[in-house]
Design a protein around this motif. Structure first.
Motif, mmCIF file in Angstrom:
data_model
loop_
_atom_site.group_PDB
_atom_site.id
_atom_site.type_symbol
_atom_site.label_atom_id
_atom_site.label_comp_id
_atom_site.label_asym_id
_atom_site.label_seq_id
_atom_site.Cartn_x
_atom_site.Cartn_y
_atom_site.Cartn_z
ATOM 1 N N PHE A 85 -1.101 -19.953 64.079
ATOM 2 C CA PHE A 85 -1.886 -18.834 63.626
ATOM 3 C C PHE A 85 -2.896 -19.120 62.000
ATOM 4 O O PHE A 85 -3.737 -18.481 61.679
ATOM 5 N N ILE A 145 -5.738 -12.841 66.769
ATOM 6 C CA ILE A 145 -5.743 -12.663 65.782
ATOM 7 C C ILE A 145 -7.254 -12.200 65.447
ATOM 8 O O ILE A 145 -7.208 -11.884 64.050
ATOM 9 N N TYR A 196 1.255 -10.469 59.746
ATOM 10 C CA TYR A 196 0.781 -10.454 60.579
ATOM 11 C C TYR A 196 2.370 -10.342 61.740
ATOM 12 O O TYR A 196 2.331 -9.739 63.048
#
Length: 114
Positions: free
Chosen positions: A50, A6, A33
């Motif tokens: 996430f 991330i 993403y």
């Protein structure tokens, strides 16, 4: 490690602009993403993980009318282009085709139709 993934995503795909109050909502950020993962042949993590990873990477969110958004964030790079191109609804156009004249064997098309 997920947080590293991330972190790389955030460095490659978003920039922070202090004067950009609107930013990105969660749906757009997660969609970005997913595009980044597809382009890089990476396996995406679920949205709940996430959200947590983004928070652990220091990105703060606000809620407006029940929608989570990240003020100041703006999309950049190839994943942004891919996300935008794939999230725009395809317009449906009605194509009108004029009827084709039926001719006898000895008839020719009028000059305007050729």
């Amino acid at each position: 490690m997920t947080d590293t993934q991330i972190g790389v995503f955030l460095r490659e795909c978003v920039i922070y602009e202090e004067d950009n109050e609107q930013g990105l909502d969660l749906e757009a950020l997660y969609g970005l993403y997913i595009s980044w993962c597809v382009l890089g042949n990476k396996v995406p993590i679920p949205e709940s993980a996430f959200r947590t990873s983004v928070r652990l990477n220091g990105v703060k969110h606000h809620k407006r009318e029940g929608i989570r958004y990240y003020p100041g964030l703006r999309m950049i790079g190839d994943a942004a282009r891919d996300y935008v191109l794939n999230s725009v609804p395809q317009e449906v156009y009605e194509v009108v085709v004029p009827p084709v004249p039926v001719l006898d064997d000895d008839e020719a098309l009028p000059a305007a139709a050729v």
